[in-house]
Design an enzyme around this catalytic site. Structure first.
Site, short mmCIF file in Angstrom:
data_model
loop_
_atom_site.label_atom_id
_atom_site.label_comp_id
_atom_site.label_asym_id
_atom_site.label_seq_id
_atom_site.Cartn_x
_atom_site.Cartn_y
_atom_site.Cartn_z
N ASP A 1 -37.62 -102.51 92.98
CA ASP A 1 -38.22 -101.36 92.29
C ASP A 1 -38.92 -101.78 91.00
O ASP A 1 -38.46 -102.67 90.28
CB ASP A 1 -37.11 -100.35 91.99
CG ASP A 1 -37.63 -99.02 91.50
OD1 ASP A 1 -38.45 -98.41 92.20
OD2 ASP A 1 -37.20 -98.58 90.41
N GLU B 1 -42.23 -103.74 94.58
CA GLU B 1 -42.99 -102.49 94.41
C GLU B 1 -44.11 -102.75 93.41
O GLU B 1 -43.90 -102.74 92.20
CB GLU B 1 -42.11 -101.34 93.93
CG GLU B 1 -42.88 -100.04 93.86
CD GLU B 1 -42.22 -98.98 92.98
OE1 GLU B 1 -42.62 -97.81 93.08
OE2 GLU B 1 -41.32 -99.33 92.19
N ASP C 1 -42.44 -91.50 96.83
CA ASP C 1 -43.10 -91.28 95.54
C ASP C 1 -44.45 -90.58 95.64
O ASP C 1 -45.07 -90.32 94.61
CB ASP C 1 -43.32 -92.64 94.84
CG ASP C 1 -42.07 -93.15 94.15
OD1 ASP C 1 -41.28 -92.32 93.66
OD2 ASP C 1 -41.88 -94.38 94.11
#
Length: 577
Positions: free
Chosen positions: A329, A358, A425
């Site tokens: 992340d 990410e 997201d």
């Protein structure tokens, strides 16, 4: 000759080893500007002066709106290579080396471009299994409570004195009891958003990195999930959140309580003492966070103790539970040295553990072989949105963007990119398509036949839509099954799984004209070519007669040699024996 368009960067995606005997060389030039480009190469350690050069022609392997990209995969006996390019536009020939143009060679070999040593340690090695992966991305709170069911009920649990929350009732057991559904769709890998103990339902505000959140189940539930996945041939990737922790994480609690006397004061980034936790989101915290989210203080990942802690986390879940990969992340906001150390630690336990960062933007920086194997390819989504959903760019512009996306990465890395249309997201791609199934289908077919790893967010196959967070994290609609879109996903995945060219093959644009929505490309091996035709426009088109010579694998809207609006066709041709 348009000299300003010519570019080559040594020791980059423009010049990199893909094996100890093979090196990829690329050169960019103006579109249709050169008649030919030739690579001249020599042993840079040659005992003769001047060195003895050999030559090999390069081919245009891709084009965008402004540039041609020449490439050759050189099978060379040399580990140390000096090289230059001969550029011919039909009127003059120029030599290109050391970022300069010349009419003749020089004796000093050091003036040429250099590949100092094609070292095996510098060759990117994406885990072999990843090239065949088709990923199903699960947001655990929203997916399932039991077999083909989700309760939709919120929950609260207590973990070491702190309250953790669930919103829709999803659990680890719920995932396990629905693995057959995932497998039957054709997926062979699952990626699960955070599952460790954390305060909020999304689990990105960590309390404990070594245990499953009690709202989702137990550590043993997760062990049973991984074991069940492996028995069914499914790999398991989990989410690693190391950029920040929850503000009730033990080390941050200690800092709030003890201030500068805390032994953890250097675990966090930008602290000001005394440390105050803002009561509302309107007040900016006096410490660095994820964005300005006060409940997620940023960790100081240059601190050796923090590095060691998170490396132990990385190794623990691989060693003790046999997971197959980490999705990392907010990867772009963490320092490089941390990721290099994390990679070393995890790969020491399991060499083929897949590391996916990410990164929402261009990711060359992190894909040099010393940090990540892959990144979440949000550029893929962005370009698909413009072409398939919004119809705001034509086939030529779409192909140009796809070409740029391919040419920026080293060849092995390209096959490991995680290609997604949506995630937890962003808005659901079906909503961006204004719920037009024909547009969604074309995007899905492109996703399943493009270079890289397709990643599907749970429920896309069931038509979940939504532009806002509460909508696109919708509970899985288990009562709806057998829909047209679900069958389409199953067929598209089967197509990919059946033909190796769609997973490992070369990529070549066949047709992409300005002002047209017709896009045709080819995935190929030495003996087989698979052509994919996508008619992303409201007009029918004639397709070239040579496609009819191959085997028709799949189609919608094809009648004779006429392809209907928003139709597609996939042909397979055998080119060798």
């Amino acid at each position: 000759m348009n000299l300003s368009a010519i570019k080559h960067v040594p020791m980059s995606a423009d010049a990199h080893g893909i094996s100890e005997q093979e090196v990829v060389f690329r050169l960019r030039c103006g579109r249709a500007d050169l008649h030919s480009c030739t690579l001249y190469y020599a042993d840079r350690a040659c005992r003769q002066t001047p060195v003895i050069f050999s030559s090999t022609p390069m081919k245009v392997v891709a084009q965008d709106e402004w540039f041609d990209y020449y490439e050759v995969i050189l099978k060379s006996p040399y580990k140390r290579i000096c090289y230059y390019f001969e550029l011919d536009d039909g009127q003059e020939k120029l030599l290109y080396y050391s970022d300069f143009f010349a009419y003749q060679r020089v004796d000093d070999r050091s003036e040429y471009y250099q590949l100092p040593f094609n070292h095996r340690a510098d060759i990117d090695e994406v885990p072999e299994w990843a090239k065949d992966a088709v990923v199903y991305n699960i947001f655990p709170d929203s997916f399932a409570t039991a077999r083909r069911a989700i309760s939709g009920e919120p929950s609260e649990c207590v973990w070491k004195g702190q309250t953790t929350h669930g919103k829709l009732g999803g659990s680890i057991k719920g995932i396990t009891e629905n693995l057959d559904y995932i497998k039957n769709l054709g997926f062979n890998c699952i990626y699960i958003n955070p599952i460790f103990a954390a305060g909020e339902y999304h689990k990105y505000d960590l309390l404990d990195y070594f245990h499953i959140d009690p709202c989702f189940g137990t550590d043993e539930d997760f062990r049973l999930l991984v074991n069940a996945c492996h028995r069914m041939g499914l790999r398991v990737i989990i989410d690693g959140v190391f950029n920040h922790v929850g503000w009730r994480f033990f080390a941050f609690e200690d800092v709030v309580e003890k201030g500068e006397a805390s032994t953890y004061k250097d675990w966090f980034y930008g602290l000001k003492f005394p440390v105050h936790r803002p009561e509302t989101g309107d007040e900016y915290p006096q410490y660095e966070c994820f964005g300005y989210e006060r409940m997620m203080p940023k960790t100081n990942t240059e601190n050796p103790e923090v590095i060691e802690y998170f490396c132990k986390v990385g190794q623990y879940w691989v060693r003790e539970f046999d997971i197959d990969g980490w999705r990392l992340d907010v990867a772009s906001e963490i320092n490089d040295a941390f990721w290099r150390r994390f990679r070393e630690a995890v790969k020491a336990v399991k060499r083929d553990c897949l590391l996916i960062g990410e990164v929402w933007e261009s990711a060359q920086h992190w894909l040099g072989g010393d940090m990540f194997d892959s990144t979440m390819n949000y550029d893929f989504r962005k370009h698909c949105r413009r072409f398939f959903a919004e119809h705001s760019i034509d086939a030529a512009q779409f192909d140009g963007r796809v070409t740029n996306m391919r040419m920026r990465y080293k060849l092995p890395v390209l096959y490991g990119q995680l290609n997604l249309l949506d995630s937890h997201d962003v808005s659901r791609f079906l909503s961006l398509c204004k719920n037009e199934l024909s547009s969604m289908k074309l995007a899905v077919l492109f996703q399943m036949t493009f270079v890289g790893i397709p990643s599907v967010f749970y429920g896309d196959e069931k038509g979940i839509d939504g532009l806002l967070e509460e909508e696109y994290r919708h509970p899985m609609p288990w009562g709806e099954s057998g829909s047209e879109l679900e069958r389409f996903y199953q067929d598209a995945i089967q197509l990919r799984n059946t033909w190796p060219e769609l997973r490992w093959g070369d990529y070549h644009t066949v047709y992409a004209q300005k002002g047209s929505g017709m896009y045709c490309y080819c995935r190929s091996s030495d003996k087989v070519k698979i052509f994919i035709l996508l008619n992303n426009q409201p007009q029918a088109v004639d397709i070239p007669a040579e496609f009819a010579e191959g085997m028709l694998l799949w189609q919608e809207g094809l009648e004779g040699q006429m392809l209907a609006p928003m139709g597609f066709a996939v042909f397979r041709q055998v080119t060798g024996t």
